[in-house]
Design an enzyme around this catalytic site. Sequence first.
Site, PDB file in Angstrom:
ATOM      1  N   HIS A 150       0.834  -1.207   0.000  1.00  0.00           N
ATOM      2  CA  HIS A 150       0.000   0.000   0.000  1.00  0.00           C
ATOM      3  C   HIS A 150       0.868   1.256   0.000  1.00  0.00           C
ATOM      4  O   HIS A 150       1.449   1.616   1.011  1.00  0.00           O
ATOM      5  CB  HIS A 150      -0.918  -0.032   1.229  1.00  0.00           C
ATOM      6  CG  HIS A 150      -1.881   1.102   1.320  1.00  0.00           C
ATOM      7  ND1 HIS A 150      -2.843   1.184   2.300  1.00  0.00           N
ATOM      8  CD2 HIS A 150      -2.039   2.221   0.558  1.00  0.00           C
ATOM      9  CE1 HIS A 150      -3.551   2.286   2.137  1.00  0.00           C
ATOM     10  NE2 HIS A 150      -3.070   2.934   1.091  1.00  0.00           N
ATOM     11  N   GLY A 156      -5.137   3.411  -2.262  1.00  0.00           N
ATOM     12  CA  GLY A 156      -4.989   2.122  -1.605  1.00  0.00           C
ATOM     13  C   GLY A 156      -5.977   1.882  -0.480  1.00  0.00           C
ATOM     14  O   GLY A 156      -6.340   0.742  -0.202  1.00  0.00           O
ATOM     15  N   HIS A 207       2.823   1.281   6.213  1.00  0.00           N
ATOM     16  CA  HIS A 207       3.050   1.406   4.766  1.00  0.00           C
ATOM     17  C   HIS A 207       4.382   0.747   4.364  1.00  0.00           C
ATOM     18  O   HIS A 207       5.251   1.376   3.744  1.00  0.00           O
ATOM     19  CB  HIS A 207       3.034   2.870   4.327  1.00  0.00           C
ATOM     20  CG  HIS A 207       1.658   3.463   4.313  1.00  0.00           C
ATOM     21  ND1 HIS A 207       0.749   3.206   3.314  1.00  0.00           N
ATOM     22  CD2 HIS A 207       1.044   4.302   5.183  1.00  0.00           C
ATOM     23  CE1 HIS A 207      -0.380   3.858   3.570  1.00  0.00           C
ATOM     24  NE2 HIS A 207      -0.231   4.528   4.707  1.00  0.00           N
ATOM     25  N   SER A 248      -1.246  15.336  -3.617  1.00  0.00           N
ATOM     26  CA  SER A 248      -2.181  14.777  -2.654  1.00  0.00           C
ATOM     27  C   SER A 248      -1.482  14.514  -1.328  1.00  0.00           C
ATOM     28  O   SER A 248      -2.048  14.767  -0.249  1.00  0.00           O
ATOM     29  CB  SER A 248      -2.782  13.484  -3.204  1.00  0.00           C
ATOM     30  OG  SER A 248      -3.700  12.930  -2.294  1.00  0.00           O
ATOM     31  N   HIS A 252      -2.182  16.263   2.333  1.00  0.00           N
ATOM     32  CA  HIS A 252      -2.396  15.395   3.487  1.00  0.00           C
ATOM     33  C   HIS A 252      -1.452  15.768   4.630  1.00  0.00           C
ATOM     34  O   HIS A 252      -1.858  15.822   5.794  1.00  0.00           O
ATOM     35  CB  HIS A 252      -2.195  13.943   3.079  1.00  0.00           C
ATOM     36  CG  HIS A 252      -2.863  12.948   3.971  1.00  0.00           C
ATOM     37  ND1 HIS A 252      -4.169  13.060   4.392  1.00  0.00           N
ATOM     38  CD2 HIS A 252      -2.397  11.801   4.546  1.00  0.00           C
ATOM     39  CE1 HIS A 252      -4.486  12.041   5.176  1.00  0.00           C
ATOM     40  NE2 HIS A 252      -3.425  11.261   5.282  1.00  0.00           N
TER      41      HIS A 252
END
Length: 460
Positions: A150, A156, A207, A248, A252
Amino acid sequence: MKKVMIPSLDMKKSISVKVDSDLTLLLSSGVYEIKKMEPRWRLRRPIIVVCLFLAIAGIIGFGYYCPDQVCALSRREVTSSVGLAGGGMASGSSGGGGGLAELTAGYEHDNLGKPVQQNLLANPGLSYEEVLNDDFQFDMNAHDVMVFLHIQKTGGTSFGKHLVRDLDLKRPCTCQRKKKRCYCFRPHRNENWLFSRYSTGWKCGLHADWTELTGCVDQELDKNEGETAKRRYFYITLLREPIARYLSEFRHVQRGATWKNARHWCLGRHATTDELPPCYNGANWNGVALDEFAGCESNLAANRQTRMLADLALVGCYNKTYMPTAERDRIMLASAKRNLAAMSYFGLTEYQKISQYIFEETFNLRFAIPFEQHNTTVSTVTMNSLTPAQRARIDQLNALDLELYAFAKKLMFQRFERLKAKDNDFEVRFAHLGNLGVRNGVTEFNWDSNIDDMPSNEHH
């Protein structure tokens, strides 16, 4: 038949005789003795028997004593200073990968990032070519395990929810209230067939990347299930257009995400603060400006997809002084391409429907709902507000990811066309993806109505 001249006793004349022999011996008396040799097959028989015995003993011995990491049905290759675990490129996937034996020749590592001999047991699982060409169907009743790598901000989270919630299974995943965690067990026993955030949790680290997963999954499943098993691994992942993904991640992080609990584990140790100095002081980087975000040299957002798919042991892990930057980039990109091409499955965020079709045809599993395509995202708005200088800077920072994505896009469409050509009902299948009629074995668990009580760092 041979003719041999034998001297007579009075030595005045010789006698010519024909013998059925391959051997004549001259004795001390001057007389020839004729010996008949054994047929050749009689001489070879004991040799053949010995060879057969050794061969059978070797097969039995290898199967009994060979460690699981090497002998499991999944394909496992040993990486060394001149090779890369992960299998060859898929057919039709050439381009940019290069010869990794040539690329990595002379590069060896120790646990401080310095050169030494390395032999790593990595388990990249079954490749896409093996799944298709060798008819390796994913068998949930056996010891097959799907491993989801991921990568942040690639979609994901949604895909992970699809895996545990929307697959049409004989035994659906059982999800826990107040926790976004599910038990995804095989039909007839409580063993995991899925290794992912929403099924097993972040067992190999937050991750976890290719380097971490391939060295960790086996032992974690053994520990979790209390036994050692010979499993076949099917690695899967999602990729996203790099500039959109980078922006993105920026938005975040701007909202407070840190991923501070990520291990960054490679060659038996964590990355040091000298190798990965923090980009900010305090608890997080909340409110960071884009130029500041892009200006931090140790920011892992840049080329994140290439780094997370590459075998970092080949480049000295996170020690950037270990080799020249250009060489490091070249090897990492080649490694990431090779590992991606060898994965059983990967999808692209921008092509949800095609990605769903490829997954279903590859694994012979069906989703009970169609994947949604979101063409407009928060990153799109940010992208439209970039100055030319900012766009050029972000392109430069993600140059490896841009090349990797172009490679992935070409390869994915090759796989799509290949599967499409084999599917006599393609038009009907593709038009009705996710429309199963009866939803057998699909969990009715509603994520949005439950409180997630995992530590915030887990989904940051």
